[in-house]
Design a protein around this motif. Sequence first.
Motif, PDB file in Angstrom:
ATOM      1  N   THR A   9       0.835  -1.203   0.000  1.00  0.00           N
ATOM      2  CA  THR A   9       0.000   0.000   0.000  1.00  0.00           C
ATOM      3  C   THR A   9       0.869   1.253   0.000  1.00  0.00           C
ATOM      4  O   THR A   9       0.603   2.211  -0.728  1.00  0.00           O
ATOM      5  CB  THR A   9      -0.941   0.002   1.220  1.00  0.00           C
ATOM      6  OG1 THR A   9      -1.784  -1.147   1.151  1.00  0.00           O
ATOM      7  CG2 THR A   9      -1.783   1.257   1.279  1.00  0.00           C
ATOM      8  N   THR A  13       0.984   4.015  -2.952  1.00  0.00           N
ATOM      9  CA  THR A  13       0.581   5.386  -2.629  1.00  0.00           C
ATOM     10  C   THR A  13       1.687   6.382  -2.945  1.00  0.00           C
ATOM     11  O   THR A  13       1.448   7.404  -3.599  1.00  0.00           O
ATOM     12  CB  THR A  13       0.189   5.492  -1.148  1.00  0.00           C
ATOM     13  OG1 THR A  13      -0.899   4.600  -0.895  1.00  0.00           O
ATOM     14  CG2 THR A  13      -0.200   6.911  -0.776  1.00  0.00           C
ATOM     15  N   GLN A  53       0.786   4.574   6.029  1.00  0.00           N
ATOM     16  CA  GLN A  53       0.872   6.023   5.851  1.00  0.00           C
ATOM     17  C   GLN A  53       2.274   6.538   6.170  1.00  0.00           C
ATOM     18  O   GLN A  53       2.808   7.379   5.445  1.00  0.00           O
ATOM     19  CB  GLN A  53      -0.150   6.741   6.720  1.00  0.00           C
ATOM     20  CG  GLN A  53      -1.570   6.562   6.228  1.00  0.00           C
ATOM     21  CD  GLN A  53      -2.567   7.281   7.092  1.00  0.00           C
ATOM     22  OE1 GLN A  53      -2.363   7.452   8.286  1.00  0.00           O
ATOM     23  NE2 GLN A  53      -3.651   7.712   6.484  1.00  0.00           N
ATOM     24  N   ALA A  56       4.591   5.419   3.358  1.00  0.00           N
ATOM     25  CA  ALA A  56       4.360   6.192   2.137  1.00  0.00           C
ATOM     26  C   ALA A  56       5.031   7.556   2.240  1.00  0.00           C
ATOM     27  O   ALA A  56       5.632   8.032   1.273  1.00  0.00           O
ATOM     28  CB  ALA A  56       2.864   6.347   1.873  1.00  0.00           C
TER      29      ALA A  56
END
Length: 71
Positions: A9, A13, A53, A56
């Motif tokens: 992910t 991203t 997050q 990323a």
Amino acid sequence: MVDDSPLRTAVDTAWRVYRARHRDVDAADGRRCLLERHLQGRREARETNGDAQDLAGFGLAYLERLSGDEC
């Protein structure tokens, strides 16, 4: 077993945001591979808790530091 979902992910991203900022970068550019290796290394070294997050954000900062010559 390590869950690669947050890593995948994070890579997706960071790459998507980077390409949106740099329209001249091709989807198959070698920087994506460098990004994957960088984030995998960060995660393995436990420099981050593995949150997608956070990863990323680290990945985007890494890409911004790279020059096209490093690919």
